[in-house]
Design an enzyme around this catalytic site. Structure first.
Site, mmCIF file in Angstrom:
data_model
loop_
_atom_site.group_PDB
_atom_site.id
_atom_site.type_symbol
_atom_site.label_atom_id
_atom_site.label_comp_id
_atom_site.label_asym_id
_atom_site.label_seq_id
_atom_site.Cartn_x
_atom_site.Cartn_y
_atom_site.Cartn_z
ATOM 1 N N LYS A 99 0.840 -1.204 0.000
ATOM 2 C CA LYS A 99 0.000 0.000 0.000
ATOM 3 C C LYS A 99 0.876 1.255 0.000
ATOM 4 C CE LYS A 99 -3.852 -2.388 2.134
ATOM 5 N NZ LYS A 99 -4.567 -2.797 3.342
ATOM 6 N N GLN B 43 -4.537 -1.312 9.564
ATOM 7 C CA GLN B 43 -4.457 -2.659 8.990
ATOM 8 C C GLN B 43 -5.048 -3.687 9.962
ATOM 9 O OE1 GLN B 43 -3.289 -3.388 5.788
ATOM 10 N NE2 GLN B 43 -4.162 -5.388 6.233
ATOM 11 N N ASP C 172 -10.927 3.132 3.713
ATOM 12 C CA ASP C 172 -11.213 1.691 3.630
ATOM 13 C C ASP C 172 -12.716 1.448 3.505
ATOM 14 O OD1 ASP C 172 -9.248 -0.206 3.454
ATOM 15 O OD2 ASP C 172 -8.849 -0.286 5.621
#
Ligand code: NAP
Length: 286
Positions: free
Chosen positions: A53, A97, A120
């Site tokens: 990422k 995460q 997200d």
């Protein structure tokens, strides 16, 4: 029939070039999209995801921040880090995460992220916006699947889509996106009796389970479009999806491979969400 493959790597490349060009234009106006990624603990898979990422952000011309904390970080300390990033004007997207260590309530942490920076798309405000058809961040994996359908010019209106899996990050948002595009949607899960009965009626199948060979050729209507979200290992230790690739390829019209299908699209849509967040900020009067 041999299915055409939808190449997630090629599509990602094309979309990321577009993201990089828009980023360049935004930077000329003095705004650089910024993504902060928080990693708690040393989960091996998470470290790989996070590294990818950050690399993708850098390639797109973003400002990227990786904050790593050891597994003993308290929930309160994590919430304070998020609060600091919520207030940081250089940051347009915050990603924590998952999974988090057991002593941390992941939902509580996600809810601490400002909905304006929830790239997200896991915040309850983002989920509510998707459900009600309001603007908001869409979860990256199902959003990437939708882009793959768009890339083949597939019109979902009136089609029957079957989603296998009902998680909050893939199955449910996928079903809502397909519904928003006027498909008739069936959601299957571990309690579904006779999965094949449903999949055989489907024009589009999205498999998001996490088990090999959940979908085999005899379960697919000839000409169906099949998207494989699953990430599993086969007996030789190689990455594979939920779909029996060789068999389904003989029946479907389009199929996404694993690797090289949905996977790369997930990070690409994270870049898109972060860029759009920065573009929204840039439009605000200072
Ligand atoms: P998850 O939270 O474990 O959800 C799996 C879903 O599959 C659940 O809804 C479960 O039903 C359902 N299921 C389990 N066994 C089933 C069966 N035999 N028949 C029908 N449904 C069944 O997983 P997830 O987070 O959604 O992820 C799914 C897969 O996608 C995993 O392999 C994951 O690694 C992969 N993934 C890939 C990406 C990517 O970027 N490519 C991103 C995210 C996830 P219940 O709800 O009844 O338990």
């Amino acid at each position: 029939m041999t299915a055409q493959l939808i190449d997630g790597i090629a599509l990602s490349k094309q979309l990321r070039e577009h993201v990089a060009a828009r980023t360049q234009a935004l930077r000329q106006r003095g705004v650089q999209p910024g993504l902060a990624v928080i990693l708690v603990g040393d989960n091996a898979a998470s470290q790989v995801y996070v590294r990818n990422k950050v690399k993708a952000c850098e390639e797109a011309g973003f400002h990227s921040v990786l904050e790593r904390y050891d597994a003993g970080l308290s929930q309160q300390a994590l919430l304070e880090h998020i609060e600091r990033l919520n207030r940081d004007d250089r940051i347009h997207g915050i990603l924590v995460q998952l999974p988090l260590p057991d002593h941390i309530d992941a939902q509580r942490v996600i809810e601490a992220i400002s909905p304006e920076k929830d790239v997200d798309g896991f915040h309850i405000a983002s989920a509510g916006a998707l459900m009600t058809g309001l603007p908001g961040f869409w979860p990256c994996t199902p959003y990437g699947c939708l882009k793959m359908l768009d890339s083949i010019g597939y019109d979902l209106k009136g089609k029957h889509a079957v989603v296998i899996g009902r998680s909050n990050i893939v199955g449910k948002p996928m079903a809502l996106m397909l519904l928003q595009r006027n498909a008739t949607v069936t959601v299957c899960h571990s309690g579904t009796h006779d999965l094949a009965h449903f999949t055989r009626q489907a024009d589009v199948i999205v498999a998001a389970v996490g088990k090999r060979n959940v979908l085999t050729a005899d379960m697919v209507k000839p000409g169906a479009v099949v998207l494989d979200v699953g990430m599993n290992r086969n007996d030789a230790g190689k990455l594979c999806g939920d779909v029996d690739f060789d068999g389904v390829r003989q029946v479907a019209s389009y199929l996404t491979p694993v690797p090289g299908g949905v996977g790369p699209m997930t990070i690409t849509m994270l870049l898109v969400n972060t860029l759009e967040s920065a573009e929204r900020v840039a439009k605000l009067p200072s």
